[in-house]
Write a protein that holds these residues in place. Structure first.
Motif, short mmCIF file in Angstrom:
data_model
loop_
_atom_site.label_atom_id
_atom_site.label_comp_id
_atom_site.label_asym_id
_atom_site.label_seq_id
_atom_site.Cartn_x
_atom_site.Cartn_y
_atom_site.Cartn_z
N GLN A 90 7.79 1.43 -6.38
CA GLN A 90 6.90 0.80 -7.34
C GLN A 90 6.06 1.89 -7.95
N ILE A 91 5.55 1.65 -9.16
CA ILE A 91 4.67 2.65 -9.73
C ILE A 91 3.33 2.57 -9.00
N TYR A 116 0.85 -1.20 0.00
CA TYR A 116 0.00 0.00 0.00
C TYR A 116 0.88 1.24 0.00
N LEU A 117 0.27 2.35 -0.27
CA LEU A 117 0.98 3.62 -0.35
C LEU A 117 0.76 4.38 0.95
N PRO A 118 1.80 4.45 1.78
CA PRO A 118 1.61 5.14 3.07
C PRO A 118 1.43 6.64 2.87
N GLN A 142 7.59 4.73 -2.70
CA GLN A 142 8.03 3.61 -1.89
C GLN A 142 6.80 3.01 -1.22
N LEU A 143 6.43 1.81 -1.65
CA LEU A 143 5.24 1.16 -1.10
C LEU A 143 5.65 0.27 0.07
N ARG A 144 4.72 0.05 0.98
CA ARG A 144 5.01 -0.84 2.11
C ARG A 144 4.09 -2.05 2.07
N ILE A 175 -4.26 -11.71 10.47
CA ILE A 175 -3.56 -10.83 9.55
C ILE A 175 -3.91 -9.40 9.92
N VAL A 176 -2.86 -8.56 10.05
CA VAL A 176 -3.11 -7.18 10.44
C VAL A 176 -2.89 -6.28 9.22
N ASP A 177 -3.89 -5.48 8.93
CA ASP A 177 -3.81 -4.53 7.83
C ASP A 177 -3.02 -3.32 8.32
N GLN A 178 -1.82 -3.11 7.73
CA GLN A 178 -0.94 -2.04 8.19
C GLN A 178 -1.50 -0.66 7.87
N GLU A 179 -2.33 -0.57 6.85
CA GLU A 179 -2.86 0.71 6.43
C GLU A 179 -3.96 1.18 7.35
#
Lengths: 300, 529
Positions: free
Chosen positions: B209-210, B115-117, B219-221, B233-237
């Motif tokens: 990543q584009i 995802y895009l932070p 920079q995606l995480r 599972i933990v959603d970081q976003e």
């Protein structure tokens, strides 16, 4: 009433009084009925043959004899499409499958007929019950089986004629084992014993003495298995992707499915070519095949 | 004299057997080793079982009768029994669209999502490609910000010195070439965008990543992290925790939100519960169940009667009997795939000659009878085709069986003054059914499974409305199952399809056992010939 009856009343009565003549009339009526029943039965086939030679591309023409008979449709299916390749693939698959299945059936039936062993009845019954399970429904499992095997032995993988043959082998032991066992049972044990006295092994007794006697029924079983696999299209449809690996039935079915209305004549030509051999064999061997069918064997 | 199962073996045949087994075992062991190495344990297990069985059969003296069957049995275990066991197992799982992968594979799948932070640095990018087709990315932070270049797997540190030879810069300060990478124009970049989306440029935390925003990279995480302790599972976003529900095979949040896809688990009797207790599943299944019986039953009944009528009428002393029989065998000898497709063409309401002729006879408009669109007419057409396919068979069978009935019984009946109907009803029919009865059941079973006819004629259509899973009015059980398992539109539900397979199997098993009893096979089995 026709004019003839009015002019010569005695003639008709004389004719009818003769038992021979009455039988002739009944016979003529029977033949008329036979022709009527046959034409209903054969009409669709006659239309197919007619459109194979017809220059019009649809099935809507109502005349049975095409106006301008042509071989264009045969040219389309044979020259412009892979008819020979598909036929060759079908022949390879069906011949291999039917010969192997026939041999395995014969060996198995011999053993069931001549030996008594623990679990014999259960095994005989088990073979039948397993074939009752509709194989169509194990397609998911069969697909992944070929996929996995193909990674190690490509010739029995997906999209391979070898893979198709392997799947047909799963049904090799079927009700035909019972049919065959019945024939072995009808052969007197004295034959075995005479061989035994002469010092022949079981294999020699089977191969030299008994097999020649059951050969006709082995042929029938092989023929029925051959046409069962020859006429199958679902298994090839699910397991084969490349058009150059198509079997004939799959090729023709895909041909008509892809461009239904426009290629009808060519499909009819292919259907005629694809059926000629089988129809001939069935007519020549009809007594034996009907015998085999009556005894419980199956045509696919 | 009783044939002995045991026999003395010559030294030669024993060494031949041992040699054969050694070769087979050597192949099998290396193959099983390969399979286990790749984690294909089910196949490894079944092949081990088959090879072990072959060894026992050929080494144990009491295995002698089984030697003859060992090739057939091996194939039967691998290609019939093994798939059946898998199918039965699948009936108790949720295997199907959305539940294809195992739990481990699903967790791996989520680990790859990014995802895009909010605090991410956004770059403008320009795409490059080298002679081997690998992509490179020239990134620049803002108008005059620092720039960097990365091929796949190469370090990317904004502002760092670029080691490759940088070619001529254009007005925007972007080079035409970097090392062996050539700059792509706008059109080429757009065409490559689907491929680019999968590529990580650079390595580790500085990789970019584009993004979905055109011309921007960042920079995606990784978005989802698996917590083995909590099995979640933990959603970081969004910081939402999705707990694993190992009964349903999904990761599910407290508010009921599910992660898609789920994973494969055993679900007990759930698949069976669906058609037992849920009306939207039970309704169509019940309808299809009834139609399957009607279709198979009516087809066999009409085909048998028609075939019998012709056989009776032609009697024994029909001239040209052999020729007529040969002609009747023709439709039966043509592969049914072809004749079904031919019927499909002949009955086409607009172009088929049979339909247009019928419409003419009954003075109906073009397009009548609606054999593809109206449930009733589809069913009539299907039964008609199936009867046409089957009655020559019954004619042949019946005329054979009629000849086997002894004539003197009829003479006795004549003396008693029985009329033709009475003779037929009380003599011919009962005697006929003794021989033909099992074949009637066999034909019923064949029509019960007449997948080709249903599928090739009209694909089970027309579709039913308002069902939980797609179903057609002319579907029989087997084509319905095929639709559930392989039919594209509604997704694939292998678990539910396998559960219905179990019903079909039980019905067929029942009929087969009746057939066996009829054929008196039980007596044959025990008989010591």
């Amino acid at each position: 009433m026709s004019n003839a009856t009015v002019q010569a009343p005695g003639a008709w009565q004389l004719f009818w009084q003769s038992k021979k003549n009455r039988r002739r009339v009944a016979l003529a009526a029977k033949l008329l009925f036979a022709i009527a029943a046959l034409s209903i039965t054969l009409l669709p086939i006659m239309f197919t043959v007619s459109s194979a030679f017809s220059s019009s591309q649809s099935l809507s023409s109502t005349s049975l004899i095409p106006e301008n008979p042509t071989l264009d449709n045969f040219r389309t299916i044979v020259v412009e499409n892979d008819f020979w390749l598909w036929l060759r693939n079908s022949l390879v698959v069906s011949t291999t499958a039917s010969v192997l299945a026939g041999l395995m059936t014969t060996l198995t039936a011999y053993s069931f007929s001549r030996f008594r062993f623990h679990g014999r009845n259960e095994l005989l019954l088990g073979i039948l019950i397993i074939q009752v399970f509709p194989s169509l429904l194990t397609m998911v499992a069969l697909f992944s089986l070929l996929q996995q095997l193909g990674q190690y032995a490509p010739f029995v993988g997906l999209n391979q004629l070898g893979g198709l043959i392997l799947l047909y082998m799963g049904g090799a032991l079927s009700i035909n084992v019972w049919l065959m066992k019945g024939f072995f049972d009808s052969l007197p044990r004295e034959i075995d014993e005479s061989g035994m006295i002469d010092g022949a092994s079981h294999w020699q007794i089977f191969w030299k003495l008994l097999f020649p006697l059951v050969r006709p029924i082995v042929v029938v079983i092989m023929v029925l298995t051959f046409f069962g696999t020859f006429g199958d299209w679902l298994l090839p449809r699910l397991m084969i992707q490349d058009t150059d690996k198509y079997t004939l039935m799959l090729g023709l079915q895909q041909f008509i499915a892809n461009d239904y209305g426009n290629n009808w004549g060519a499909f009819a030509a292919g259907a005629v070519l694809g059926s000629v051999v089988q129809v001939t064999v069935f007519i020549v061997l009809q007594e034996q095949i009907v015998g085999g069918l009556t005894a419980g064997s199956v045509k696919g | 004299m009783k044939t002995s199962n045991r026999r003395s073996f010559s030294v030669g045949s024993i060494s031949l057997i041992l040699l054969g087994l050694m070769i087979l075992d050597a192949f099998a062991i290396s193959f099983i080793y390969l399979l286990l190495g790749d984690g294909v344990w089910q196949l490894a297990l079944i092949i081990s079982a088959i090879v072990l069985l072959i060894n026992i059969i050929w080494l144990h003296p009491r295995g002698f009768p089984l030697r003859w069957m060992s090739p057939g049995l091996s194939f039967m275990i691998l290609v019939s029994i093994f798939p059946i066991i898998l199918t039965i197992y699948i009936a108790f799982t949720n295997y199907g669209t959305g539940h294809i992968l195992t739990k481990e594979q699903t967790i791996e799948l989520f680990a790859e999502r990014t995802y895009l932070p909010d605090d991410a640095v956004i770059f403008d990018y320009t795409v490059f490609q080298n002679g081997e087709g690998a992509y490179g990315l020239w990134v620049q932070e803002g108008e005059n910000g620092s720039h960097a270049f990365a091929g796949t797997g190469r370090f990317l540190i904004p502002g760092a010195v670029i080691t490759e030879h940088v070619g001529q810069l254009d007005a925007d300060g972007i080079p035409e070439t970097v090392g062996d990478y050539q700059r792509l124009d706008r059109k080429q970049s757009l065409r490559a965008i689907a491929e680019l989306a999968d590529v990580e440029f650079g390595v580790g935390s500085s990789a970019v990543q584009i993004t979905t925003q055109l011309g921007k990279a960042a920079q995606l995480r990784p978005r989802y992290l698996y917590d083995a302790v909590k099995d979640a599972i933990v959603d970081q976003e969004t910081a939402v925790t999705y707990l694993a529900d190992n009964k349903q095979g999904v990761f599910i949040a407290a508010d009921g939100q599910e992660l898609i896809p789920g994973y494969q688990v055993t679900v007990g009797l759930n698949n069976f519960n669906r058609f037992l207790n849920t009306p939207s599943f039970r309704g169509p299944l019940l309808q299809i169940f009834v139609w399957t019986f009607i279709y198979a039953g009516v087809t066999v009944l009409i085909a048998f009667s028609f075939g019998l009528a012709i056989a009776l009428f032609f009697g024994r002393d029909m001239p040209f009997g052999r020729v007529i029989k040969s002609l009747f065998i023709i439709p039966f000898a043509i592969p049914s795939v072809l004749t079904i497709l031919i019927w499909r063409g002949l009955l086409n309401p607009l172009t088929g000659v049979v339909s247009t002729t019928l419409a003419g006879i009954f003075n109906q408009p073009v397009g009548w009878p609606p054999v593809f669109s109206d449930p009733f007419w589809v069913k009539v057409a299907l039964i008609g085709i199936s009867v046409w396919l089957a009655y020559p068979y019954f004619m042949l069978i019946n005329s054979g069986a009629l000849q086997a009935i002894p004539q003197d019984m009829f003479e006795a009946a004549d003396i008693d003054g029985a009329n033709a109907w009475q003779k037929f009803r009380h003599l011919t029919l009962p005697l006929l059914l003794v021989g033909v009865g099992p074949l009637l059941i066999g034909s019923f079973i064949a029509n019960f499974n007449a997948f080709n006819t249903i599928y090739l004629f009209n694909d089970g259509g027309p579709p039913m409305v308002g069902t939980a899973t797609p179903a057609g009015h002319s579907d029989i059980l087997i084509s319905y199952v095929y639709r559930l398992a392989f039919g594209g539109s509604g997704g694939q539900d292998f678990g539910y399809a396998s559960a219905i397979t179990m019903i079909i199997f039980l019905v067929l098993l029942g009929f087969t056992l009746i057939q066996f009893r009829y054929m008196k096979v039980w007596e044959g089995v025990g008989e010591n010939v």
